[in-house]
Enzyme design. Structure first.
Site, PDB file in Angstrom:
ATOM      1  N   ASP A 183      49.420  90.590  57.024  1.00 56.20           N
ATOM      2  CA  ASP A 183      48.207  91.365  56.767  1.00 56.20           C
ATOM      3  C   ASP A 183      47.440  90.602  55.698  1.00 56.20           C
ATOM      4  O   ASP A 183      47.852  90.559  54.538  1.00 56.20           O
ATOM      5  CB  ASP A 183      48.577  92.781  56.274  1.00 56.20           C
ATOM      6  CG  ASP A 183      47.348  93.576  55.791  1.00 56.20           C
ATOM      7  OD1 ASP A 183      46.214  93.070  55.908  1.00 56.20           O
ATOM      8  OD2 ASP A 183      47.545  94.710  55.296  1.00 56.20           O
ATOM      9  N   LYS A 189      37.459  87.650  51.675  1.00 54.35           N
ATOM     10  CA  LYS A 189      37.560  88.001  53.094  1.00 54.35           C
ATOM     11  C   LYS A 189      36.200  88.440  53.641  1.00 54.35           C
ATOM     12  O   LYS A 189      35.897  88.253  54.813  1.00 54.35           O
ATOM     13  CB  LYS A 189      38.589  89.115  53.280  1.00 54.35           C
ATOM     14  CG  LYS A 189      38.829  89.524  54.732  1.00 54.35           C
ATOM     15  CD  LYS A 189      39.983  90.501  54.841  1.00 54.35           C
ATOM     16  CE  LYS A 189      40.175  91.047  56.229  1.00 54.35           C
ATOM     17  NZ  LYS A 189      41.353  91.950  56.300  1.00 54.35           N
ATOM     18  N   GLU A 193      43.620  95.275  63.076  1.00 58.84           N
ATOM     19  CA  GLU A 193      44.335  96.048  62.053  1.00 58.84           C
ATOM     20  C   GLU A 193      44.684  97.461  62.517  1.00 58.84           C
ATOM     21  O   GLU A 193      45.821  97.905  62.339  1.00 58.84           O
ATOM     22  CB  GLU A 193      43.534  96.076  60.746  1.00 58.84           C
ATOM     23  CG  GLU A 193      43.563  94.706  60.055  1.00 58.84           C
ATOM     24  CD  GLU A 193      42.606  94.572  58.874  1.00 58.84           C
ATOM     25  OE1 GLU A 193      41.952  95.568  58.516  1.00 58.84           O
ATOM     26  OE2 GLU A 193      42.518  93.467  58.320  1.00 58.84           O
ATOM     27  N   ASP A 200      41.211 103.731  57.749  1.00 54.17           N
ATOM     28  CA  ASP A 200      41.732 102.717  56.820  1.00 54.17           C
ATOM     29  C   ASP A 200      40.818 102.597  55.610  1.00 54.17           C
ATOM     30  O   ASP A 200      39.717 102.066  55.694  1.00 54.17           O
ATOM     31  CB  ASP A 200      41.827 101.375  57.571  1.00 54.17           C
ATOM     32  CG  ASP A 200      42.377 100.242  56.701  1.00 54.17           C
ATOM     33  OD1 ASP A 200      42.600 100.452  55.485  1.00 54.17           O
ATOM     34  OD2 ASP A 200      42.575  99.141  57.245  1.00 54.17           O
TER      35      ASP A 200
HETATM   36  P1  ADP Z   1      42.833  96.031  51.261  1.00 51.00           P
HETATM   37  O1  ADP Z   1      43.024  96.490  52.670  1.00 51.00           O
HETATM   38  O2  ADP Z   1      41.404  95.981  50.826  1.00 51.00           O
HETATM   39  O3  ADP Z   1      43.575  94.766  50.931  1.00 51.00           O
HETATM   40  P2  ADP Z   1      44.700  98.023  50.154  1.00 51.00           P
HETATM   41  O4  ADP Z   1      45.024  98.752  51.389  1.00 51.00           O
HETATM   42  O5  ADP Z   1      45.751  97.222  49.494  1.00 51.00           O
HETATM   43  O6  ADP Z   1      43.374  97.170  50.296  1.00 51.00           O
HETATM   44  O7  ADP Z   1      44.141  99.121  49.113  1.00 51.00           O
HETATM   45  C1  ADP Z   1      43.781  98.788  47.801  1.00 51.00           C
HETATM   46  C2  ADP Z   1      43.175 100.021  47.144  1.00 51.00           C
HETATM   47  O8  ADP Z   1      44.125 101.087  47.187  1.00 51.00           O
HETATM   48  C3  ADP Z   1      42.821  99.815  45.680  1.00 51.00           C
HETATM   49  O9  ADP Z   1      41.474 100.215  45.465  1.00 51.00           O
HETATM   50  C4  ADP Z   1      43.754 100.756  44.932  1.00 51.00           C
HETATM   51  O10 ADP Z   1      43.128 101.351  43.822  1.00 51.00           O
HETATM   52  C5  ADP Z   1      44.062 101.805  45.982  1.00 51.00           C
HETATM   53  N1  ADP Z   1      45.345 102.480  45.758  1.00 51.00           N
HETATM   54  C6  ADP Z   1      46.586 101.959  45.866  1.00 51.00           C
HETATM   55  N2  ADP Z   1      47.521 102.884  45.546  1.00 51.00           N
HETATM   56  C7  ADP Z   1      46.851 104.017  45.233  1.00 51.00           C
HETATM   57  C8  ADP Z   1      47.237 105.330  44.818  1.00 51.00           C
HETATM   58  N3  ADP Z   1      48.511 105.650  44.647  1.00 51.00           N
HETATM   59  N4  ADP Z   1      46.266 106.241  44.583  1.00 51.00           N
HETATM   60  C9  ADP Z   1      44.966 105.915  44.746  1.00 51.00           C
HETATM   61  N5  ADP Z   1      44.528 104.702  45.125  1.00 51.00           N
HETATM   62  C10 ADP Z   1      45.459 103.759  45.369  1.00 51.00           C
HETATM   63 MG    MG Z   2      43.733  96.498  54.504  1.00 53.08          MG
END
Ligand code: ADP
Ligand code: MG
Length: 563
Positions: free
Chosen positions: A6, A68, A145, A168
């Site tokens: 991913d 990205k 995705e 998502d």
């Molecule tokens: P991406 O797909 O953009 O790489 P992710 O799926 O890893 O992103 O999500 C990242 C986001 O998730 C960040 O903004 C982070 O603050 C939020 N996040 C992660 N864990 C939590 C949580 N427990 N509560 C609220 N927000 C969260």
């Molecule tokens: Mg993602």
């Protein structure tokens, strides 16, 4: 070994399909999530992941995140003395992930399945494949995705015709997709989203609540203080969901601040963001011509979907509870691992084939008459609508605007705006018309064909004479040619990347430097610690380094918590 990856905007993960199903591998720091951040140090060596993210604070000009968003464009980023394209930055992340997978298994990674957003255009997909090549990988397949998320949830086992919605919410992007199972095939029926809505925006909400309560203005904070504050608020944002309330203790100048917020207030303040999530949800449902009751399941993924207010909003809008029992920041990676397993082992999964949709509307520029019969030019007239399953071919008949017109200039655009010029122009074609004819007898039949490789073929047939003209649009200024990829691969290979066994030390130094940047009051102390640690690193005595690193880590924890 074939791996699943991913490659996220905020975080990236890698794993494979093992004996016990999909398994993710930790990086050198022991984390499954590697921040998608690249930094270059003073010696020109590459740093990836958490250390690079810390360096965003101490070395903003030598570090880059969220690239990205620029995949499929020629945009270049200067980091120290290097200049990178988005594919190359992604390749550096991929290389680091691959090193982690190889360290975890002792096996060589040869092939990969990489997940990409369903709305990724052909150029963005090609750029992702190029990133894989630049990382020395054979890209077995790109998987959407949402399809990966569906695989993680085992939705491919559902009966034919079952439809799902995948929601998502990542760090800075919001993607909605409607999937349908058809003949054992997962099809993306519609995708919609907001490219500038994600967890970061919810952090902004926390920050303005804090600043308002404490009567502080952003411009009174130094960038370092702001960084400190946001890191604390990020922690609080995560606790808030789990505990119902959270707070931060913070010292700004002479002032000690103790601030609390509860989930209810946070949800109320976030309401405008929650409302913004509605439009893409409604659009995806409308494009797929579905009512909420026709959805078999709703799946929540992306780190920010952990916020309780997200599940509440979805439940209210769809009248049922969404699935969210698989760790939302791992679901897509786990699905990519399952897709990687498709090829090698498990026959059960072999049924699943993935199809794509055309991510943008394709059409042409036309003139129209207004109510008074005056000519208005520059309108966009769609031929292939967004979210059509590819390959797709559609025709429309157009008339020249005036009688006795000798030529028709056909301009091809992609985009969703009603005015052609606000969309992206792909090309144009001049069609000579039959002379001396009224407009009605000079019609042109236009056929647009968009194939799985993202090649758009435009055929214009003059109905009066059956004369054919053709335009094939495939080259993209945002893409590297195979020759360019080869030469950049060589250039990338000559760049030094810190070896994996040095990551913990580099991350510790990056963290100490970040704290030095943030805590003016503790600078002398931090400088001593950094100097000491560097001296210990020079001894190359692994045991001594490990012990010293542990102590420094504890000292930094204490400083971060109490300064
Ligand atoms: P991406 O797909 O953009 O790489 P992710 O799926 O890893 O992103 O999500 C990242 C986001 O998730 C960040 O903004 C982070 O603050 C939020 N996040 C992660 N864990 C939590 C949580 N427990 N509560 C609220 N927000 C969260
Ligand atoms: Mg993602």
């Amino acid at each position: 070994m074939i791996v699943g990856i991913d490659l996220g905007t905020t975080h990236s993960l890698i794993g494979t399909f093992g004996e016990h199903g999909p398994t993710l591998f930790p990086n050198a720091l022991g984390d499954l999530l590697t921040p998608s951040v690249v930094s270059v140090d003073a010696d020109g060596h590459i740093i990836v992941g958490r250390a690079a993210r810390d360096r965003m604070v101490s070395h903003p000009d030598a570090s880059i995140a969220t690239f990205k968003r620029f995949m499929g464009t020629p945009r270049e980023t200067r980091l120290g003395k290097h200049v990178f394209r988005p594919e190359e930055l992604s390749a550096l992340i991929l290389r680091s992930l691959v090193a982690d997978a190889e360290a975890a298994t002792g096996e060589k990674v040869t092939e990969a399945v990489i997940s990409v957003p369903a709305y990724f255009s052909d150029a963005q997909r090609k750029a992702t494949r190029a990133a894989g090549e630049l990382a020395g990988l054979r890209i077995e397949r790109l998987i959407n995705e949402p399809t990966a998320a569906a695989l993680a949830y085992g939705l491919q086992e559902k009966p034919d015709g079952a439809r799902f919605l995948v929601f998502d919410l990542g760090g800075g992007t919001f993607d909605v997709s409607v999937l349908e199972m058809f003949d054992g095939v997962v099809e993306v029926h519609a995708s919609a989203g907001d490219n500038f809505l994600g967890g970061e925006d919810f952090l902004d909400v926390m920050e303005s609540a804090f600043l308002g309560d404490e009567k502080l203005a952003t411009d009174t904070l130094s960038p370092q203080e702001r960084g400190q504050l946001r890191r604390r608020l990020e922690q609080a944002k995560r606790e808030l969901g789990a505990q119902g309330s959270a707070g931060i203790e913070w010292r700004i100048g002479e002032r000690a601040v103790n601030w609390q917020i509860d989930e209810e207030r946070f949800a109320r303040l976030s309401d405008p963001l929650v409302q913004r999530m509605r439009a893409p949800l409604e659009r995806a449902m409308r494009d797929a011509r579905l009512q909420p009751a026709q959805l078999e399941e709703i799946v929540l993924v992306g780190g920010a979907s952990r916020m309780p207010l997200v599940a509440r909003m979805v439940s209210r809008m769809f009248g049922r509870l969404p699935l969210r029992h698989i760790n939302p920041d791992q679901a897509i990676a786990l699905g990519a691992c399952i897709a990687a397993g498709l090829k090698s082992r498990d026959e059960r999964l072999e049924e699943v084939i993935l199809t794509d949709v055309c991510p943008y509307t394709l059409g042409t520029k036309v003139s129209r008459r207004d109510e008074q019969g005056r000519e208005q030019t520059g309108f966009f007239s769609p031929v292939i609508h967004r979210n059509s399953t590819v390959p797709v071919s559609r025709e429309e008949t157009f008339q020249p605007f005036r009688d006795n017109q000798v030529k028709l200039t056909l301009e091809v655009y992609q985009g969703e705006h009603p005015m052609a010029d606000r969309n992206i122009k792909l090309g144009e074609l001049d069609i000579p018309l039959a002379p001396n004819r009224p407009a009605a007898q000079n019609s042109v039949n236009l056929r647009f064909t968009y194939d799985v490789n993202g090649v758009l073929q435009v055929e214009a047939t003059l109905l009066a004479t059956q004369e054919r003209h053709e335009l094939v649009l495939e080259q993209n200024p945002g893409l590297l040619s195979p020759a360019e990829i080869r030469s950049r691969l060589q250039a990338l290979e000559s760049i030094k990347i810190h070896p994996r066994d040095k990551h913990e030390n580099i991350a510790m130094l990056a963290r100490a430097e970040r704290l030095y940047e943030e805590y003016i009051g503790a600078r002398t102390q931090l400088q001593q610690w950094i100097a000491q640690f560097r001296t210990v690193l020079d001894t190359q005595d692994e045991q001594l380094i490990r012990e010293h690193r542990r102590q420094l880590g504890q000292a930094l924890d204490t400083l971060d918590a109490h300064a």
